[in-house]
Write a protein that holds these residues in place. Sequence first.
Motif, PDB file in Angstrom:
ATOM      1  N   MET A 160      12.794 -34.330  -7.323  1.00 37.64           N
ATOM      2  CA  MET A 160      13.826 -33.823  -7.465  1.00 37.64           C
ATOM      3  C   MET A 160      14.891 -33.530  -8.397  1.00 37.64           C
ATOM      4  O   MET A 160      14.861 -34.421  -9.537  1.00 37.64           O
ATOM      5  CB  MET A 160      15.126 -34.161  -5.825  1.00 37.64           C
TER       6      MET A 160
ATOM      7  N   SER B 234      17.375 -27.349  -2.805  1.00 36.22           N
ATOM      8  CA  SER B 234      16.203 -27.505  -1.908  1.00 36.22           C
ATOM      9  C   SER B 234      15.188 -26.032  -1.567  1.00 36.22           C
ATOM     10  O   SER B 234      13.723 -25.920  -0.965  1.00 36.22           O
ATOM     11  CB  SER B 234      16.551 -28.383  -0.297  1.00 36.22           C
ATOM     12  N   LYS B 235      15.961 -25.216  -1.269  1.00 32.71           N
ATOM     13  CA  LYS B 235      15.201 -24.073  -1.370  1.00 32.71           C
ATOM     14  C   LYS B 235      15.398 -22.895  -1.929  1.00 32.71           C
ATOM     15  O   LYS B 235      16.740 -22.714  -2.383  1.00 32.71           O
ATOM     16  CB  LYS B 235      14.480 -23.669   0.570  1.00 32.71           C
TER      17      LYS B 235
ATOM     18  N   SER C  36      21.195 -28.963  -1.263  1.00 32.61           N
ATOM     19  CA  SER C  36      21.361 -30.551  -0.289  1.00 32.61           C
ATOM     20  C   SER C  36      22.242 -31.080  -1.173  1.00 32.61           C
ATOM     21  O   SER C  36      22.641 -31.101  -2.463  1.00 32.61           O
ATOM     22  CB  SER C  36      20.284 -30.809   0.292  1.00 32.61           C
TER      23      SER C  36
ATOM     24  N   SER D 108      23.789 -29.579   3.448  1.00 30.92           N
ATOM     25  CA  SER D 108      23.019 -28.499   3.517  1.00 30.92           C
ATOM     26  C   SER D 108      24.444 -27.219   3.245  1.00 30.92           C
ATOM     27  O   SER D 108      25.011 -26.990   4.174  1.00 30.92           O
ATOM     28  CB  SER D 108      22.043 -28.111   3.684  1.00 30.92           C
TER      29      SER D 108
ATOM     30  N   SER E 130      10.600 -29.690  -9.390  1.00 21.46           N
ATOM     31  CA  SER E 130      10.473 -30.499  -8.157  1.00 21.46           C
ATOM     32  C   SER E 130       9.601 -31.082  -7.459  1.00 21.46           C
ATOM     33  O   SER E 130       8.985 -31.740  -6.934  1.00 21.46           O
ATOM     34  CB  SER E 130      12.020 -30.072  -7.237  1.00 21.46           C
TER      35      SER E 130
END
Length: 148
Positions: free
Chosen positions: A1, A81-82, A91, A106, A140
């Motif tokens: 990450m 995270s997306k 996040s 988030s 990531s």
Amino acid sequence: MIYSETPIDVRYAETDKMGVVYHANYAIWLEVARTDYIYKAGFSYADMEKAGIISPVVDLNIKYMQSITYPEKVIVKTWISKYSPIRSIYSYEIINENGDIVSTGSTTHVCLKKGSNRPIRLDKSFPEWHEAYLKIKEESDKGIDRKL
């Protein structure tokens, strides 16, 4: 990450009568940390807004696991995270001075043309930002763990 760490000094004014940080302040800390993440990635919400684009929060989730009190210092760890050209999900972990994760959360964001509420694609309006986020996501996905 690929993450950033943003230090937060708990201010007395952020606490309730019990000396515990009032829950609504966590959302502010997430915004401070997200803005810091974006800055460390080389971009700015201010520049986006000058171009007539806004990026509102469309979903917010916070899990409170342990109280934070004045005058603690915490770190907000932030990462994407997306990501897609339409939607970004950031996040967060809030970490106390003992290294404990005391809260997670988030936020989901879209980009809109200011005043019209029409969604726009980040890759069309801010291609450099889009490319940087694609690279971050790729790193990531490969399991690379580094701080911005």
